[in-house]
Motif scaffolding. Structure first.
Motif, short mmCIF file in Angstrom:
data_model
loop_
_atom_site.label_atom_id
_atom_site.label_comp_id
_atom_site.label_asym_id
_atom_site.label_seq_id
_atom_site.Cartn_x
_atom_site.Cartn_y
_atom_site.Cartn_z
N GLN A 8 -25.35 54.13 26.49
CA GLN A 8 -26.53 53.29 26.25
C GLN A 8 -27.43 53.96 25.22
N PRO A 9 -27.99 53.19 24.28
CA PRO A 9 -28.86 53.82 23.28
C PRO A 9 -30.09 54.44 23.93
N ARG A 10 -30.53 55.54 23.37
CA ARG A 10 -31.73 56.20 23.89
C ARG A 10 -32.96 55.48 23.39
N VAL A 11 -33.92 55.25 24.26
CA VAL A 11 -35.15 54.59 23.85
C VAL A 11 -36.04 55.58 23.10
N LEU A 12 -37.01 55.03 22.39
CA LEU A 12 -37.99 55.85 21.67
C LEU A 12 -38.67 56.79 22.67
N HIS A 13 -39.03 57.98 22.22
CA HIS A 13 -39.73 58.98 23.03
C HIS A 13 -38.85 59.64 24.08
N THR A 14 -37.53 59.51 23.92
CA THR A 14 -36.64 60.30 24.78
C THR A 14 -36.68 61.75 24.30
N HIS A 15 -36.89 62.67 25.23
CA HIS A 15 -36.98 64.08 24.84
C HIS A 15 -35.91 64.95 25.45
N LEU A 16 -35.24 64.43 26.49
CA LEU A 16 -34.14 65.19 27.08
C LEU A 16 -33.05 64.21 27.50
N ALA A 17 -31.81 64.55 27.20
CA ALA A 17 -30.66 63.81 27.75
C ALA A 17 -29.68 64.87 28.25
N LEU A 18 -29.58 64.93 29.57
CA LEU A 18 -28.69 65.90 30.20
C LEU A 18 -27.46 65.12 30.64
N GLY A 19 -26.31 65.39 29.98
CA GLY A 19 -25.12 64.59 30.24
C GLY A 19 -24.24 65.19 31.32
N PHE A 20 -23.74 64.33 32.22
CA PHE A 20 -22.88 64.79 33.31
C PHE A 20 -21.46 64.28 33.05
N ALA A 21 -20.49 64.98 33.65
CA ALA A 21 -19.08 64.70 33.37
C ALA A 21 -18.63 63.34 33.90
N ASP A 22 -19.49 62.66 34.69
CA ASP A 22 -19.12 61.31 35.16
C ASP A 22 -19.60 60.23 34.19
N GLY A 23 -20.09 60.64 33.01
CA GLY A 23 -20.47 59.66 32.00
C GLY A 23 -21.92 59.21 32.08
N ARG A 24 -22.70 59.81 32.97
CA ARG A 24 -24.12 59.44 33.08
C ARG A 24 -25.01 60.53 32.47
N GLU A 25 -26.23 60.15 32.17
CA GLU A 25 -27.20 61.10 31.62
C GLU A 25 -28.51 61.00 32.39
N LEU A 26 -29.12 62.13 32.64
CA LEU A 26 -30.52 62.17 33.06
C LEU A 26 -31.34 62.14 31.77
N ARG A 27 -32.27 61.19 31.68
CA ARG A 27 -33.10 61.12 30.48
C ARG A 27 -34.57 61.24 30.83
N LEU A 28 -35.26 62.05 30.06
CA LEU A 28 -36.71 62.17 30.20
C LEU A 28 -37.34 61.48 29.00
N VAL A 29 -38.14 60.46 29.30
CA VAL A 29 -38.85 59.71 28.25
C VAL A 29 -40.33 59.97 28.46
N ASP A 30 -41.01 60.43 27.42
CA ASP A 30 -42.41 60.81 27.60
C ASP A 30 -43.20 60.54 26.32
N PRO A 31 -43.79 59.34 26.19
CA PRO A 31 -44.49 58.99 24.95
C PRO A 31 -45.62 59.96 24.60
N ARG A 32 -46.33 60.45 25.60
CA ARG A 32 -47.49 61.30 25.29
C ARG A 32 -47.16 62.78 25.28
N ARG A 33 -45.99 63.13 25.72
CA ARG A 33 -45.48 64.52 25.65
C ARG A 33 -46.39 65.54 26.31
N PHE A 34 -46.96 65.19 27.47
CA PHE A 34 -47.77 66.16 28.20
C PHE A 34 -46.95 66.98 29.19
#
Ligand SMILES: [Zn+2]
Length: 287
Positions: free
Chosen positions: A93-119
């Motif tokens: 799946q495409p990453r949305v704007l303000h994604t700062h972390l994508a941690l990929g797992f071997a099952d094909g999923r990602e943990l994504r951190l999206v943070d527009p204000r970056r606090f």
């Protein structure tokens, strides 16, 4: 800013996602995160090949345990800042704007951190190091631990000359409370938010301990408070904003006595209180 109940909602969402496959990819944006830059390096590379374990929480932080490729105990600390969202996505799946972390797992999923204000902030490393150094190592006790009591609150905050609402926000004194839940707890306890902490009697600390547990449990049951940004792991808003008694309701009728709630600003943060139920004591401090 997400407080304990919102972060707990995110933690539960990550648990429900059952991320158990080893980390096989790691992508981090070029942007620094504001709270995290005061910690030691993010050190995220150590998570490559690591296997995720229990997702925990300390105060307002997600604390996720991992087992390194060499079997060493590791951890990942996530602070959501003002506007951070954790989600689980399919890697394609495409990453949305303000994604700062994508941690990929071997099952094909990602943990994504999206943070527009970056606090927010990120930090990984050996588990023991994470637990004993900032930000986790300096946190005060968990308010939902069974040993929270008026006595404990008084021991940690009772010498402070700061207004009690401000003192409650000190994460090194007690972890997890922010402005919303502190203001709500003070209403339930019948304590004026701007009274100096050191002026509170023992009975007030006892009421406050009960009130803190009450507002946090209600917040968790409601899936957190969404005033603007907060979403859980699957993108849902919380429901606790509908059950707030005084926060954001200055000018409205007190839910207990009907008196008009009054707003206040302290330490740059606004709140509200009932001038009848949370009267400021008239006597001066006796020394
Ligand atoms: Zn009232």
């Amino acid at each position: 800013m997400p407080e304990l109940p919102e972060v707990e909602s995110v933690r539960r969402g990550l648990v429900a996602a059952k991320l158990q496959a080893p980390v096989c990819s790691l992508w981090r944006s070029a942007f620094k995160l504001r709270i995290g830059k005061h910690w030691e390096s993010e050190n995220l590379e150590c998570l490559r090949g690591a296997t995720p374990g229990a997702v925990g929480r300390r105060g307002k932080y997600i604390v996720w345990s991992f087992r390194g490729a060499d079997d060493a105990p590791l951890g990942l600390v996530i602070h959501l800042g003002m506007s951070g969202r954790c989600g689980v996505a399919i890697a394609s799946q495409p990453r949305v704007l303000h994604t700062h972390l994508a941690l990929g797992f071997a099952d094909g999923r990602e943990l994504r951190l999206v943070d527009p204000r970056r606090f927010g902030g990120l930090r990984a490393g050996p588990w023991e190091t994470l637990m004993t150094s900032p930000p986790i190592g300096e946190l005060g006790p968990e308010p939902l631990d069974p040993d929270l009591s008026g006595e404990l609150l008084q021991a940690r905050l009772g010498a402070s000359a700061r207004p009690i609402r401000d003192a409650l926000l000190d994460q090194e004194a007690i972890a997890g409370l922010g402005n919303i839940y502190a203001v709500e707890a003070l209403f339930l306890a019948g304590i004026h938010p701007q009274i100096e902490a050191r002026r509170l009697h023992r009975s007030a600390w006892d009421r406050l301990a009960v009130a803190i547990v009450g507002v946090l449990r209600q917040g968790i049951e409601n899936g957190g408070t969404t005033l603007k940004d907060f979403r859980n792991v699957i993108g849902e808003v919380g429901r606790n904003q509908d059950d707030l008694r005084v926060y954001g309701r200055a000018g409205e009728a007190c839910p207990r006595c009907g008196e008009a709630l009054r707003g206040f600003v302290s330490g740059g943060r606004s709140g509200a209180f009932c001038p009848r139920d949370q009267a400021r004591p008239r006597t001066r401090l006796l020394r």
